[in-house]
Design an enzyme around this catalytic site. Structure first.
Site, mmCIF file in Angstrom:
data_model
loop_
_atom_site.group_PDB
_atom_site.id
_atom_site.type_symbol
_atom_site.label_atom_id
_atom_site.label_comp_id
_atom_site.label_asym_id
_atom_site.label_seq_id
_atom_site.Cartn_x
_atom_site.Cartn_y
_atom_site.Cartn_z
ATOM 1 N N GLY A 156 8.324 -6.030 -10.059
ATOM 2 C CA GLY A 156 9.226 -5.467 -9.055
ATOM 3 C C GLY A 156 9.424 -6.486 -7.869
ATOM 4 N N ARG A 157 9.894 -5.904 -6.904
ATOM 5 C CA ARG A 157 10.082 -6.226 -5.528
ATOM 6 C C ARG A 157 8.683 -7.330 -4.954
ATOM 7 N NH1 ARG A 157 12.794 -1.581 -4.692
ATOM 8 N NH2 ARG A 157 10.581 -0.974 -4.013
ATOM 9 N N ILE A 158 7.673 -6.332 -5.143
ATOM 10 C CA ILE A 158 6.307 -7.022 -4.685
ATOM 11 C C ILE A 158 5.929 -8.231 -5.735
ATOM 12 C CG2 ILE A 158 4.092 -6.817 -3.998
ATOM 13 C CD1 ILE A 158 4.869 -3.903 -3.107
ATOM 14 N N THR A 237 -3.655 -4.861 -5.789
ATOM 15 C CA THR A 237 -2.878 -4.217 -4.323
ATOM 16 C C THR A 237 -2.031 -3.176 -4.741
ATOM 17 O OG1 THR A 237 -1.282 -6.028 -4.341
ATOM 18 C CG2 THR A 237 -3.276 -6.407 -2.845
ATOM 19 N N SER A 238 -2.022 -2.549 -5.858
ATOM 20 C CA SER A 238 -1.127 -1.417 -6.119
ATOM 21 C C SER A 238 -1.584 -0.052 -6.179
ATOM 22 C CB SER A 238 -0.708 -1.770 -7.601
ATOM 23 O OG SER A 238 -1.768 -1.531 -8.548
ATOM 24 N N ARG A 239 -2.198 0.695 -7.109
ATOM 25 C CA ARG A 239 -2.921 1.614 -6.766
ATOM 26 C C ARG A 239 -4.366 1.547 -7.444
ATOM 27 N NH1 ARG A 239 -0.543 2.598 -2.992
ATOM 28 N NH2 ARG A 239 0.989 4.094 -2.395
ATOM 29 N N GLU A 268 -10.338 6.869 -3.247
ATOM 30 C CA GLU A 268 -10.301 6.265 -1.766
ATOM 31 C C GLU A 268 -10.729 7.543 -1.159
ATOM 32 O OE1 GLU A 268 -6.709 4.465 -0.878
ATOM 33 O OE2 GLU A 268 -6.783 3.111 -2.642
ATOM 34 N N HIS A 285 -7.490 -0.636 1.538
ATOM 35 C CA HIS A 285 -6.085 -0.265 1.369
ATOM 36 C C HIS A 285 -5.294 -0.782 2.522
ATOM 37 C CE1 HIS A 285 -3.220 2.540 -0.923
ATOM 38 N NE2 HIS A 285 -2.542 1.647 -0.526
ATOM 39 N N ALA A 287 -2.916 -3.487 2.523
ATOM 40 C CA ALA A 287 -2.068 -4.914 2.215
ATOM 41 C C ALA A 287 -0.855 -4.823 2.843
ATOM 42 C CB ALA A 287 -1.652 -4.768 0.675
HETATM 43 C C1 GLV Z 1 0.943 1.465 0.271
HETATM 44 O O1 GLV Z 1 0.123 1.679 -0.421
HETATM 45 C C2 GLV Z 1 2.289 1.969 -0.169
HETATM 46 O O2 GLV Z 1 2.515 2.433 -1.269
HETATM 47 O O3 GLV Z 1 3.368 1.819 0.798
#
Ligand code: GLV
Length: 325
Positions: A156-158, A237-239, A268, A285, A287
């Site tokens: 996706g975008r990221i 860096t997602s979930r 978390e 968490h 990013a």
């Molecule tokens: C951060 O983890 C977000 O989903 O914006």
């Protein structure tokens, strides 16, 4: 006429407060620690809007406690904390903050990738320890990043922003996703599609950028680690729950993969003790945590709330069916 009442479960940033100030009567949770659940449930009772963080569960319990709420505006792009179906059932608009955090999050995925490849965490600890004896030829030797193969899971975008950054490192970039971009986009980003198993087998670095959904929960399990190169690194860096942490620990212990760099965790703020190893870089968490981006995220949530009260369609609606008719 009285202004609509809003509960923000955080003090937010001034630009967001300014947006709200003109149109709403906003109550903020001003303390630095997160509000206890009872406090959120109590304060939301008489509010017409909620601005919340990803640490708040917007579920049946909360919606029941908030009969007047018309919008739940998440200050995050990920919205696995929001029961969107429950919001829809009650006619509550749910919004998130896509777009504004892509580049910042991609920067951080790269920060983690390079930190774990080049053993920055260990190096930093040594430099601060007072035990460093000086340069040595085989001290803290890591792994080259340049010229390697980067596998992106979730394009996706990221994921795409992460891919764009790879060209300066002369990397080959492969990706997997259920939805494929057009050949033009693949060409422009210099990426090639792979199915998951091929990506796992080929990548030197795997960076995860999927949302947390029923289909992605536990996606990285023992079988996936088995398919990865023993020299490969996993970056998340997602979930957190996209990775089965216990399986990751076992894979690290057994040398199935070379290391991991994690910004997110299953439960978390708890971190599996088995992840506290030298070949794992851990981050809390963070990013999207640049001042510029977090300010934009808070402002976007505030704008979404104001839009609903102005009878406009918010820019980032997760359940547009609520606004129909
Ligand atoms: C951060 O983890 C977000 O989903 O914006």
């Amino acid at each position: 006429m009285a202004k609509p009442r809003v509960l923000a479960t955080h003090r937010l940033f001034q630009p967001a407060r300014t947006i709200l100030q003109e149109h709403c009567d906003a109550e903020y949770w001003e303390k630095p620690e997160r509000p206890p659940r009872e406090e959120v449930l109590r304060r939301v009772k008489d509010k017409e809007a909620l601005i919340c963080l990803l640490t708040e569960k917007v579920n049946e319990e909360l919606l029941q406690a908030a009969p007047k709420v018309k919008i739940a505006a998440n200050v995050a792009v990920g919205f696995d904390n929001i029961d969107v179906a429950a919001c829809t059932k009650r006619g509550v608009v749910a919004t998130n903050t896509p777009g504004v955090l892509d580049e910042t999050t991609a920067d951080f995925a790269w920060t983690l990738l390079m930190a774990v490849a080049r053993r920055l965490g260990e190096g930093e600890a040594l430099a601060r320890s007072g035990k460093w004896k000086g340069w040595d030829l085989d001290q803290l030797v890591g792994t080259d990043v340049w010229g390697k193969t980067l596998g992106i899971v979730g394009f996706g975008r990221i994921g795409r922003a992460v891919a764009r950054r790879a060209s300066g490192f002369q990397m080959k970039v492969i990706y997997t996703d259920a939805v494929r971009p057009t050949p033009e986009v693949e060409k422009e980003l210099r990426v090639e599609f792979r199915d998951m198993n091929a990506l796992l087998a080929e990548s030197d670095f795997i960076s995860i950028h999927t949302p947390l959904l029923a289909e992605t929960r536990g996606l990285f399990n023992a079988e996936k680690f088995e398919r990865m190169k023993r020299t490969a690194f996993l970056i998340n860096t997602s979930r957190g729950p996209v990775v089965d942490e216990a399986a990751l620990v076992t894979a690290l212990e057994n040398g199935k993969i070379a290391g991991a760099a994690l910004d997110v965790f299953e439960k978390e703020p708890a971190i599996h003790p088995g992840l506290k190893r030298p070949n794992v870089v851990l981050a809390p968490h963070m990013a999207s945590a640049s001042l510029e981006t977090r300010t934009k995220m808070a402002s976007m949530a505030a704008e979404n709330v104001v839009a609903v009260f102005k009878g406009r369609r918010p820019a980032n609606v997760l359940n547009p069916e609520v606004l129909k008719g």
